[in-house]
Scaffold this active site. Structure first.
Site, PDB file in Angstrom:
ATOM      1  N   VAL A   1     -43.310 -29.595 -94.265  1.00 13.90           N
ATOM      2  CA  VAL A   1     -41.933 -29.351 -93.830  1.00 13.90           C
ATOM      3  C   VAL A   1     -41.191 -30.681 -93.749  1.00 13.90           C
ATOM      4  O   VAL A   1     -41.789 -31.751 -93.690  1.00 13.90           O
ATOM      5  CB  VAL A   1     -41.875 -28.608 -92.472  1.00 13.90           C
TER       6      VAL A   1
ATOM      7  N   THR B   1     -40.783 -34.685 -96.762  1.00 11.92           N
ATOM      8  CA  THR B   1     -41.671 -33.757 -96.060  1.00 11.92           C
ATOM      9  C   THR B   1     -42.848 -34.499 -95.434  1.00 11.92           C
ATOM     10  O   THR B   1     -43.189 -35.620 -95.828  1.00 11.92           O
ATOM     11  CB  THR B   1     -42.192 -32.655 -97.005  1.00 11.92           C
ATOM     12  N   ASP B   2     -43.471 -33.829 -94.454  1.00  5.64           N
ATOM     13  CA  ASP B   2     -44.632 -34.411 -93.777  1.00  5.64           C
ATOM     14  C   ASP B   2     -45.912 -33.710 -94.239  1.00  5.64           C
ATOM     15  O   ASP B   2     -45.886 -32.893 -95.157  1.00  5.64           O
ATOM     16  CB  ASP B   2     -44.462 -34.335 -92.257  1.00  5.64           C
ATOM     17  N   MET B   3     -47.025 -33.992 -93.581  1.00  7.66           N
ATOM     18  CA  MET B   3     -48.304 -33.407 -93.981  1.00  7.66           C
ATOM     19  C   MET B   3     -48.354 -31.894 -93.779  1.00  7.66           C
ATOM     20  O   MET B   3     -49.212 -31.221 -94.343  1.00  7.66           O
ATOM     21  CB  MET B   3     -49.445 -34.081 -93.229  1.00  7.66           C
TER      22      MET B   3
END
Length: 141
Positions: A20, A15-17
């Site tokens: 998602v 996931t990213d910041m």
């Protein structure tokens, strides 16, 4: 057409910041689906690589529809979208548990000689794979 479905466990590091799944990870999931699809046909990439050939991606398309988050149960569906004896295009769909499509896409591959990257005809050099691809495109499973 034959469609193979494999579950994906979304890992936190994917996931990213924004919380998602980072977009590039879907290509990794496509590869997991493609490998599973090929194994469902009774083959392994390593079999052809041992014969001095590899199967690079020559084109990839990804369409993002709904986000996938850490902990979401999803599946990757994989099938042969098109095949002409030389090139094979795999279709993919990442699907949420409720059936909603998260991501769709396709990757196009060609078999080439490992030492010089010259294309190899699947139809002539790997007739069993050729027949399996043709059958997979025609089957109802």
């Amino acid at each position: 057409m034959k469609v193979v479905e494999i579950p994906i466990q979304v890992r936190y590091q994917e996931t990213d910041m924004m919380g998602v799944v980072y977009h590039a990870n879907y290509l990794v999931w496509f590869e997991i689906g493609r490998t599973s699809f090929i194994e469902s046909l009774g083959f392994k990439y390593a079999e052809i690589e041992n014969q001095g050939v590899v199967s690079p991606v020559i084109d990839a398309n990804v369409s993002f529809k709904n986000p996938v988050r850490y902990g979401d149960p999803v599946h990757v569906k994989t099938w042969v979208e098109s095949y002409d004896g030389l090139r094979v295009t795999y279709g993919y769909e990442v699907v949420h548990e409720n059936g909603q499509t998260a991501v769709s896409g396709e990757t196009k591959h060609v078999i080439v000689k490992k030492d010089n990257f010259r294309p190899v005809s699947i139809r002539r050099s790997f007739p069993e794979w050729h027949e399996a691809y043709v059958s997979a495109m025609e089957s109802d499973s």
